[in-house]
Structures are given as C-alpha cells and as structure tokens.
Design a protein around this motif. Sequence first.
Motif, PDB file in Angstrom:
ATOM      1  N   GLY A   1     -27.434 -53.049 -44.492  1.00 15.74           N
ATOM      2  CA  GLY A   1     -27.768 -53.668 -43.212  1.00 15.74           C
ATOM      3  C   GLY A   1     -26.777 -54.748 -42.818  1.00 15.74           C
ATOM      4  O   GLY A   1     -26.372 -54.840 -41.650  1.00 15.74           O
ATOM      5  N   VAL A   2     -26.365 -55.548 -43.785  1.00 12.12           N
ATOM      6  CA  VAL A   2     -25.378 -56.598 -43.508  1.00 12.12           C
ATOM      7  C   VAL A   2     -24.030 -55.987 -43.134  1.00 12.12           C
ATOM      8  O   VAL A   2     -23.363 -56.455 -42.214  1.00 12.12           O
ATOM      9  N   VAL A   3     -23.645 -54.931 -43.831  1.00 12.93           N
ATOM     10  CA  VAL A   3     -22.384 -54.263 -43.510  1.00 12.93           C
ATOM     11  C   VAL A   3     -22.451 -53.679 -42.094  1.00 12.93           C
ATOM     12  O   VAL A   3     -21.498 -53.798 -41.316  1.00 12.93           O
ATOM     13  N   ILE A   4     -23.590 -53.092 -41.742  1.00 11.31           N
ATOM     14  CA  ILE A   4     -23.752 -52.534 -40.396  1.00 11.31           C
ATOM     15  C   ILE A   4     -23.699 -53.641 -39.350  1.00 11.31           C
ATOM     16  O   ILE A   4     -23.055 -53.489 -38.304  1.00 11.31           O
ATOM     17  N   LEU A   5     -24.358 -54.761 -39.620  1.00 12.07           N
ATOM     18  CA  LEU A   5     -24.338 -55.884 -38.677  1.00 12.07           C
ATOM     19  C   LEU A   5     -22.915 -56.378 -38.449  1.00 12.07           C
ATOM     20  O   LEU A   5     -22.489 -56.589 -37.304  1.00 12.07           O
ATOM     21  N   SER A   6     -22.154 -56.520 -39.515  1.00 15.45           N
ATOM     22  CA  SER A   6     -20.758 -56.949 -39.375  1.00 15.45           C
ATOM     23  C   SER A   6     -19.916 -55.889 -38.674  1.00 15.45           C
ATOM     24  O   SER A   6     -19.002 -56.214 -37.909  1.00 15.45           O
ATOM     25  N   ALA A   7     -20.217 -54.616 -38.918  1.00 13.56           N
ATOM     26  CA  ALA A   7     -19.495 -53.538 -38.229  1.00 13.56           C
ATOM     27  C   ALA A   7     -19.780 -53.578 -36.730  1.00 13.56           C
ATOM     28  O   ALA A   7     -18.869 -53.350 -35.920  1.00 13.56           O
ATOM     29  N   ILE A   8     -21.007 -53.880 -36.356  1.00 13.48           N
ATOM     30  CA  ILE A   8     -21.347 -54.002 -34.936  1.00 13.48           C
ATOM     31  C   ILE A   8     -20.578 -55.157 -34.313  1.00 13.48           C
ATOM     32  O   ILE A   8     -20.010 -55.022 -33.218  1.00 13.48           O
TER      33      ILE A   8
END
Length: 167
Positions: free
Chosen positions: A86-93
């Motif tokens: 989830g954190v990786v996805i948030l940073s990717a966004i």
Amino acid sequence: MKSKYLHTIPLVLIVWVSFLYRNDIAAQDLDPIIGILQNISVMIFTIMGIWIAYLYPNAILQITQPSKVDAIFSDEDSERVKIIVGVVILSAIVLSLLLIGMVIKPFIIKSFFFSCYPSYIVGLGIFSLLILSYLQLMAIYIVIASNVNFIIDLKNKKNKSDLNKRL
C-alpha cells in the motif's frame, strides 16, 4: 470515525495556504518541492522493496512467476505485506501525478486560461504539491510505524522464546 476527521484539519490548512499564497509564490519556487517528492518516492520504493524481498521472498516470486509459486502467509504477515505494498502504491501515485504535472505544466503556462488567471493556476499548483507532500508524509509515517512495529514484534518473540527456554 475519529481518524476520518483527522485528515480534515490538514486539508483545510492546505486549501487556506494555497489560496493565501497564490499571488506571492512563483511556479519556479515550487521546483525544490517537486525534487524532494521525487526523492522520497524513490526512497520509499527502495526501502519497502528491500523489506518485501528480504522478509517475503515468496511474495516477489508470486509477482514475477504467479503460476509457479503459491505464497502462503499468516494473517500477521499478510497484513504487513498489504501495508508495505500500500505504501509503495501510494508513493507510485504521488510520483505518477508529479510526472503528469510536469508534462502538462508547459502547456498550462502557455494556455489562454493561465494568461487570464495566473494566480488561480498557481494556487492550484500549490494545492496539488501540498496534497502530494501530505500523502508522502503519510507514506513516510507508515514506513516508520511499520518498521517500529516489526522491531517490537521481534523483541516480543525473542522475549517469549527466552521465557519458554527458562520454563
């Protein structure tokens, strides 16, 4: 219920600051913020990628070779993997929105709307960068909290193991 409203305070502050400073801040003043957000995204990708690869190698195999590996996790591990991803996805966004913003910036600056209403466009840019900064701060907080929780879990397991050996 309480945590939903906790994000309202920073959101109101971000809207207020964006509106208040829209005439005082130039677009080039925001460039260092963009660089910092990019670097933080890279840092989070690296840290969390290492955590996933080190702690859950089957998760990496499941992503790269889904037909060959069945990743089975305990509930605790499954929750930890969800948080990390989830954190990786948030940073990717955040990184994706920065990229989109940088691509469309020259077109916006040359547009008729910008020539008529520059302070509103700059205000929207300030708002966008502050929101992205807030999201990155949340990601950093989650990275720190998950690492601290991991250390606490390790310490508790070690203490439990030591106690079992004594009995």
